[in-house]
Design an enzyme around this catalytic site. Structure first.
Site, PDB file in Angstrom:
ATOM      1  CG  ASP A 133      88.014  66.401  37.979  1.00  0.00           C
ATOM      2  OD1 ASP A 133      88.848  66.150  38.890  1.00  0.00           O
ATOM      3  OD2 ASP A 133      86.787  66.039  38.218  1.00  0.00           O
ATOM      4  CE1 TYR A 135      85.665  59.384  35.054  1.00  0.00           C
ATOM      5  CE2 TYR A 135      86.399  58.616  32.638  1.00  0.00           C
ATOM      6  CZ  TYR A 135      85.471  58.618  33.732  1.00  0.00           C
ATOM      7  OH  TYR A 135      84.164  57.787  33.769  1.00  0.00           O
ATOM      8  CG  HIS A 140      85.821  57.113  38.973  1.00  0.00           C
ATOM      9  ND1 HIS A 140      84.311  56.951  39.724  1.00  0.00           N
ATOM     10  CD2 HIS A 140      85.653  58.221  38.199  1.00  0.00           C
ATOM     11  CE1 HIS A 140      83.739  58.000  39.171  1.00  0.00           C
ATOM     12  NE2 HIS A 140      84.339  58.960  38.313  1.00  0.00           N
ATOM     13  NE  ARG A 149      81.113  54.948  27.600  1.00  0.00           N
ATOM     14  CZ  ARG A 149      82.042  55.560  28.566  1.00  0.00           C
ATOM     15  NH1 ARG A 149      81.501  56.756  28.882  1.00  0.00           N
ATOM     16  NH2 ARG A 149      82.850  55.255  29.302  1.00  0.00           N
ATOM     17  CD  GLU A 206      82.989  62.807  40.539  1.00  0.00           C
ATOM     18  OE1 GLU A 206      84.016  63.882  40.105  1.00  0.00           O
ATOM     19  OE2 GLU A 206      82.470  62.138  39.790  1.00  0.00           O
ATOM     20  CE1 TYR A 251      79.347  60.953  29.076  1.00  0.00           C
ATOM     21  CE2 TYR A 251      76.923  60.964  29.253  1.00  0.00           C
ATOM     22  CZ  TYR A 251      77.943  60.159  29.100  1.00  0.00           C
ATOM     23  OH  TYR A 251      78.069  58.952  28.661  1.00  0.00           O
TER      24      TYR A 251
HETATM   25 MN    MN Z   1      85.427  64.730  39.239  1.00  0.00          MN
END
Ligand code: MN
Length: 423
Positions: A133, A135, A140, A149, A206, A251
């Site tokens: 996956d 990014y 996004h 953050r 998503e 994460y």
């Molecule tokens: Mn994703």
């Protein structure tokens, strides 16, 4: 490519607004009450059975191996390569043209070869050996960086230099229509000192597009930017279900894990890169300039309109978001090149998802995390309810299509219903 000619018409009835006109001809795996899983091509409200065509000589001269369509996945067919798959698509297009009588005028054959979609169950189109996956949507990544953050430094310093990604879980990828159970996991509430174990309270979707590869490469040999698209057979829609509360706690420092790997949903039809050729588009300008191995020429994005709809249990469907794949900052060729630049090998059937696709405005965000600002601003539903995150019984429907000159190249829906946590 003759098969892309917008003037082509089929003798098979294609209802207005269908995702599957003669210019599309996507590949999938289906079964019926009478047929075990086999490969087919979508046309209007029907599936053309490729096993029937192959066994009855309609595909003679293409040099296809015996039994290539009599399979539970398209992997072996796709492994024949983009050129061969393109030849099959061209030949199927020829057979389906309004003025071609080969199948049209053989009523008995036609009845056997063309099966109403309503009588078919779609299955996973490929066996997925590996899933990654990315990014790749700047909007996004910026929105999530700001929420998780720091709004002032939302994009991390590496983001514009490489397509950020992580290795996902292939075993839990399921085809559209498969329900997903709400996951349980460790969640740390903001004021608590220790985590608790509970069903996720922040279930999200998503909206993504995923490409599928059709080549096995040897370990140690990178794929160059010039050859990257020859390794890609086509696209499916992809819902990367996400449990935000589990994700947020787990994460750091290694990235997504149990907040993601409990399920991802794909649409059943593989829309080929060939069918999407007329819809190529320029991506966003990349500044700073990328390193030479990521530099490319030509239009490598695709103008594909995307939509997310929500169907709460017993209520009408409502559109939550509309966006477009052309907004993606990193294109598929760059993703594949970066993935293999260290010598990582790729395999036939691998799935490479784009990452959530968000556009510039709030109505174009591809996740509830962004649409509701991490649950702070609920969406109001026409039925009177509201959503911060998904509730049990909600069905999420993703749709996608490209459209030009009266031709609509669509994917068919990618749907999944969220069920309560097991146990
Ligand atoms: Mn994703």
């Amino acid at each position: 490519m003759k098969a892309n000619d917008p003037k082509l018409k089929s003798w098979v009835d294609v209802p207005a607004g269908s995702d599957f006109p003669i210019q599309n001809l996507p590949f999938g795996i289906f079964k019926t009450k009478y047929l075990s899983p086999v490969a087919g091509v979508a046309i209007g409200d029907h599936i053309l059975d490729l096993v029937y065509l192959h066994e009855h000589g309609y595909l003679d001269g293409l040099g296809l191996p015996a039994g290539i369509f009599n399979q539970k996945s398209l992997n072996e067919f796709f492994a024949l390569g983009r050129k061969k798959v393109g030849e099959v698509r061209e030949r199927v297009s020829e057979i389906l043209r309004h003025d071609n009588e080969e199948l049209r005028d053989r009523v008995a054959a036609r009845e056997l070869a063309l099966i109403p979609l309503s009588e078919c169950q779609m299955l996973m189109p490929v066996t997925v050996p590996n899933y990654t996956d990315f990014y790749s949507s700047e909007e996004h990544a910026t929105n999530v960086g700001a929420l998780f953050r720091d709004p002032k430094n939302a994009l991390l310093p590496n983001w514009k230099h490489l397509p950020v990604g992580y290795h996902g879980r292939a075993s839990s990828i399921v085809v559209s229509g498969t329900p997903i159970h709400r996951p349980r996991g460790q969640v740390k509430l903001p004021d608590a000192e220790a985590p608790v174990f509970c069903p996720s309270r922040k279930m999200d979707f998503e909206l993504e597009l995923a490409f599928i590869t059709c080549v096995n490469t040897p370990l140690g040999r990178p794929v160059s930017i010039g050859e990257a698209e020859d390794h890609i057979i086509g696209f499916v829609l992809f819902n990367d279900w996400s449990a935000r509360d589990i994700q947020q706690w787990e994460y750091v420092p290694l990235g997504p894990f149990l907040g993601k790997n409990f399920g991802s949903t794909v649409s059943p039809w593989v829309v080929t890169l060939d069918a999407l050729a007329p819809f190529r588009a320029e991506g966003p300008k990349q500044i700073p300039h990328v390193l030479p191995y990521l530099a490319f020429e030509g239009a490598k994005n695709f103008d594909i309109q995307l939509e997310v709809l929500l169907e709460p249990a017993g209520e009408a469907m409502v559109t939550l978001s509309r966006t477009n794949a052309k907004y993606l900052y990193w294109n598929v060729a760059q993703q594949l090149v970066h993935h293999t630049v260290n010598g990582c090998n790729i395999q036939v059937g691998d799935l490479y998802a784009s990452g959530t696709i968000s556009g510039p405005s709030p109505g174009s965000y591809g996740s509830l995390l962004e649409l509701t600002f991490n649950g702070q601003k609920p969406l109001h539903l026409p039925g009177g309810g509201e959503r911060r995150f998904l509730e049990d019984g909600d069905t999420v429907i993703m749709k996608g299509h490209a459209e030009m000159d009266g031709v609509r190249i669509g994917f068919g829906p990618c749907t999944g219903k969220l069920l309560p946590a097991i146990g």
